[in-house]
Design a protein around this motif. Structure first.
Motif, mmCIF file in Angstrom:
data_model
loop_
_atom_site.group_PDB
_atom_site.id
_atom_site.type_symbol
_atom_site.label_atom_id
_atom_site.label_comp_id
_atom_site.label_asym_id
_atom_site.label_seq_id
_atom_site.Cartn_x
_atom_site.Cartn_y
_atom_site.Cartn_z
ATOM 1 N N ILE A 89 17.757 60.393 40.807
ATOM 2 C CA ILE A 89 17.843 58.945 40.982
ATOM 3 C C ILE A 89 18.743 58.383 39.893
ATOM 4 C CG2 ILE A 89 16.548 56.774 40.940
ATOM 5 C CD1 ILE A 89 14.139 58.390 42.021
ATOM 6 N N ILE A 90 19.819 57.716 40.307
ATOM 7 C CA ILE A 90 20.758 57.086 39.380
ATOM 8 C C ILE A 90 20.503 55.586 39.393
ATOM 9 C CG2 ILE A 90 23.186 56.733 38.791
ATOM 10 C CD1 ILE A 90 22.448 59.652 38.687
ATOM 11 N N GLY A 91 19.986 55.052 38.299
ATOM 12 C CA GLY A 91 19.606 53.643 38.228
ATOM 13 C C GLY A 91 18.101 53.522 38.319
ATOM 14 N N ILE A 92 17.451 53.174 37.201
ATOM 15 C CA ILE A 92 15.985 53.210 37.155
ATOM 16 C C ILE A 92 15.436 51.793 37.024
ATOM 17 C CG2 ILE A 92 13.996 54.396 36.147
ATOM 18 C CD1 ILE A 92 15.965 56.320 34.786
ATOM 19 N N GLY A 93 15.646 50.990 38.058
ATOM 20 C CA GLY A 93 15.080 49.652 38.109
ATOM 21 C C GLY A 93 13.861 49.636 39.008
ATOM 22 N N LEU A 94 13.620 48.497 39.641
ATOM 23 C CA LEU A 94 12.463 48.370 40.534
ATOM 24 C C LEU A 94 12.478 49.421 41.634
ATOM 25 C CD1 LEU A 94 10.041 46.849 41.870
ATOM 26 C CD2 LEU A 94 11.764 45.494 43.079
ATOM 27 N N ILE A 95 13.592 49.526 42.371
ATOM 28 C CA ILE A 95 13.638 50.443 43.508
ATOM 29 C C ILE A 95 13.669 51.892 43.040
ATOM 30 C CG2 ILE A 95 14.903 51.115 45.572
ATOM 31 C CD1 ILE A 95 13.601 48.401 45.797
ATOM 32 N N GLY A 96 14.513 52.198 42.061
ATOM 33 C CA GLY A 96 14.594 53.571 41.583
ATOM 34 C C GLY A 96 13.276 54.075 41.028
ATOM 35 N N SER A 97 12.597 53.250 40.228
ATOM 36 C CA SER A 97 11.315 53.684 39.666
ATOM 37 C C SER A 97 10.226 53.747 40.734
ATOM 38 C CB SER A 97 10.890 52.753 38.530
ATOM 39 O OG SER A 97 10.621 51.447 38.976
ATOM 40 N N SER A 98 10.325 52.887 41.754
ATOM 41 C CA SER A 98 9.355 52.951 42.857
ATOM 42 C C SER A 98 9.541 54.223 43.676
ATOM 43 C CB SER A 98 9.481 51.720 43.759
ATOM 44 O OG SER A 98 9.069 50.548 43.087
ATOM 45 N N ILE A 99 10.796 54.607 43.916
ATOM 46 C CA ILE A 99 11.044 55.871 44.606
ATOM 47 C C ILE A 99 10.443 57.024 43.819
ATOM 48 C CG2 ILE A 99 12.825 57.507 45.361
ATOM 49 C CD1 ILE A 99 14.633 55.087 45.915
ATOM 50 N N ALA A 100 10.675 57.034 42.506
ATOM 51 C CA ALA A 100 10.129 58.110 41.670
ATOM 52 C C ALA A 100 8.610 58.157 41.769
ATOM 53 C CB ALA A 100 10.568 57.905 40.222
ATOM 54 N N ARG A 101 7.963 57.009 41.692
ATOM 55 C CA ARG A 101 6.498 56.977 41.777
ATOM 56 C C ARG A 101 6.009 57.423 43.153
ATOM 57 N NH1 ARG A 101 7.634 52.546 38.174
ATOM 58 N NH2 ARG A 101 6.231 52.531 36.367
ATOM 59 N N ALA A 102 6.712 56.990 44.188
ATOM 60 C CA ALA A 102 6.303 57.366 45.547
ATOM 61 C C ALA A 102 6.481 58.869 45.788
ATOM 62 C CB ALA A 102 7.103 56.563 46.565
ATOM 63 N N VAL A 103 7.575 59.429 45.274
ATOM 64 C CA VAL A 103 7.777 60.876 45.399
ATOM 65 C C VAL A 103 6.672 61.621 44.668
ATOM 66 C CG1 VAL A 103 9.282 62.802 44.763
ATOM 67 C CG2 VAL A 103 10.266 60.732 45.760
ATOM 68 N N ARG A 104 6.337 61.184 43.473
ATOM 69 C CA ARG A 104 5.255 61.807 42.714
ATOM 70 C C ARG A 104 3.950 61.805 43.518
ATOM 71 N NH1 ARG A 104 7.508 64.511 39.148
ATOM 72 N NH2 ARG A 104 7.961 63.751 37.055
ATOM 73 N N ALA A 105 3.674 60.670 44.179
ATOM 74 C CA ALA A 105 2.411 60.523 44.900
ATOM 75 C C ALA A 105 2.390 61.309 46.207
ATOM 76 C CB ALA A 105 2.148 59.042 45.177
ATOM 77 N N ARG A 106 3.536 61.385 46.899
ATOM 78 C CA ARG A 106 3.548 61.932 48.256
ATOM 79 C C ARG A 106 4.220 63.298 48.373
ATOM 80 N NH1 ARG A 106 2.837 57.901 52.409
ATOM 81 N NH2 ARG A 106 2.272 55.878 51.510
ATOM 82 N N MET A 107 5.086 63.632 47.432
ATOM 83 C CA MET A 107 5.743 64.950 47.439
ATOM 84 C C MET A 107 5.740 65.501 46.014
ATOM 85 S SD MET A 107 8.973 64.251 50.061
ATOM 86 C CE MET A 107 9.397 62.615 49.416
ATOM 87 N N PRO A 108 4.552 65.810 45.494
ATOM 88 C CA PRO A 108 4.421 66.133 44.066
ATOM 89 C C PRO A 108 5.169 67.377 43.612
ATOM 90 C CG PRO A 108 2.371 66.591 45.243
ATOM 91 C CD PRO A 108 3.246 65.849 46.189
ATOM 92 N N THR A 109 5.561 68.259 44.528
ATOM 93 C CA THR A 109 6.276 69.472 44.107
ATOM 94 C C THR A 109 7.789 69.252 43.982
ATOM 95 O OG1 THR A 109 6.513 70.261 46.398
ATOM 96 C CG2 THR A 109 4.539 70.945 45.179
ATOM 97 N N VAL A 110 8.288 68.087 44.404
ATOM 98 C CA VAL A 110 9.714 67.793 44.271
ATOM 99 C C VAL A 110 10.057 67.613 42.789
ATOM 100 C CG1 VAL A 110 11.497 66.055 44.712
ATOM 101 C CG2 VAL A 110 9.971 66.781 46.553
ATOM 102 N N ARG A 111 11.138 68.229 42.360
ATOM 103 C CA ARG A 111 11.586 68.049 40.984
ATOM 104 C C ARG A 111 12.444 66.788 40.908
ATOM 105 N NH1 ARG A 111 11.686 70.227 36.177
ATOM 106 N NH2 ARG A 111 13.429 69.775 34.760
#
Length: 302
Positions: free
Chosen positions: A9-31
């Motif tokens: 993720i390039i750019g860690i604002g509202l959307i970028g950080s939300s994507i990161a959190r959502a990936v953590r919650a729903r696809m935890p094995t993704v690096r």
């Protein structure tokens, strides 16, 4: 099987950080790897443990990615892509989250010739910004519109679509130009109107001795919420999508003139017909699950 194993993720604002959190919650094995041009934002993202790795350069961030998502203002897309172009793996898919797409397709295609590009627009957000503002459920039951360029690899498009479905979004595909016309009326023009009304109220503060702000009702509060959105992002949106925005602004100006005449000449039936029609549209938005049907738009009161 996961659509992607290594996401940058390039750019860690509202959307970028939300994507990161959502990936953590729903696809935890993704690096997850993150990068932001602002060192302070990188430090905050690291402290929040949003990523497996926060890189010091965009090139280092993408070097082993199979999906790269640009979460930067539309006007910065091309320059951001140029920065990592030399390090981008040939098989990686490049996407984004910008709210106007024709300009993004052009900028990314020019910056990354030969790359696999599948632009996207998650139609979700708040007026807040920064890595602390994100949350994992931001995309639940919201639309994510994909705008692949002509000739895009169908498998890459499906992989990006599946990625967003796994984050909770409903996925639609549109041509970039059509997307920009649709969003000009559903998103860009409302923001322009909000900025204008809040600016007008600010100009009137001296005349009304601060009563505009002091006695602001629900409608004005909603306008100020929209007008609190990131000014850099919206400056770039209006410039990148200027033709569609100007077209919709002209249509709106004509409708506003008709409404002005109806009020001036006391045409109550005409006003009632318009307000009844628009209330039905509001109900349709609620029925499709795109907003809260609770009283006072879901506001809580002490």
């Amino acid at each position: 099987m996961l659509p992607f194993a290594r996401v940058t993720i390039i750019g860690i604002g509202l959307i970028g950080s939300s994507i990161a959190r959502a990936v953590r919650a729903r696809m935890p094995t993704v690096r997850l790897t993150g990068y932001d041009a602002d060192p302070q934002v990188r430090a905050t993202a690291d402290a929040l443990h949003l990523f497996d790795d926060v890189a010091d350069s965009s090139g280092a961030a993408v070097i082993d990615a199979d999906l790269v998502i640009l979460c930067v203002p539309v006007g910065a897309m091309g320059a951001a892509a140029v920065d990592f172009a030399a390090d981008l793996p040939a098989e990686a898919v490049v996407s984004d989250v910008g709210s106007c797409k024709a300009e993004v397709v052009r900028a990314l295609s020019e910056a990354l010739p030969g790359a696999i590009i599948v632009p996207a627009h998650p139609v979700a957000g708040t007026e807040r910004s920064g890595p602390e503002a994100g949350f994992a459920t931001l995309f639940n039951k919201r639309w994510c519109i994909l705008t692949p360029p002509e000739g895009a690899d169908p498998l890459a498009v499906e992989r990006v679509a599946e990625f967003w479905r796994r984050l909770g979004a409903d996925v639609e595909t549109m041509a970039p130009d059509h997307h920009d016309r649709v969003l000009a009326i559903t998103s860009h023009l409302p923001h322009l109107i909000a900025y204008t009304i809040v600016g007008t109220a600010s100009d009137m503060e001296e005349v009304t001795q601060s009563e505009v702000i002091k006695y602001s009702a629900g409608g004005f509060r909603d306008f100020t919420r929209i007008a609190a959105s990131d000014p850099t992002m919206w400056r770039d949106v209006f410039l990148a999508n200027r033709e569609a925005v100007l077209e919709m602004l002209q249509r709106f100006s004509e409708d506003l003139s008709a409404l002005q005449r109806a009020i001036r000449w006391g045409k109550g039936d005409e006003l009632f017909e318009l307000f009844t029609k628009t209330r039905a549209i509001r109900r349709g938005i609620i029925e499709q699950g795109q907003d809260d049907p609770a009283p006072d738009f879901g506001r809580t009161h002490d």
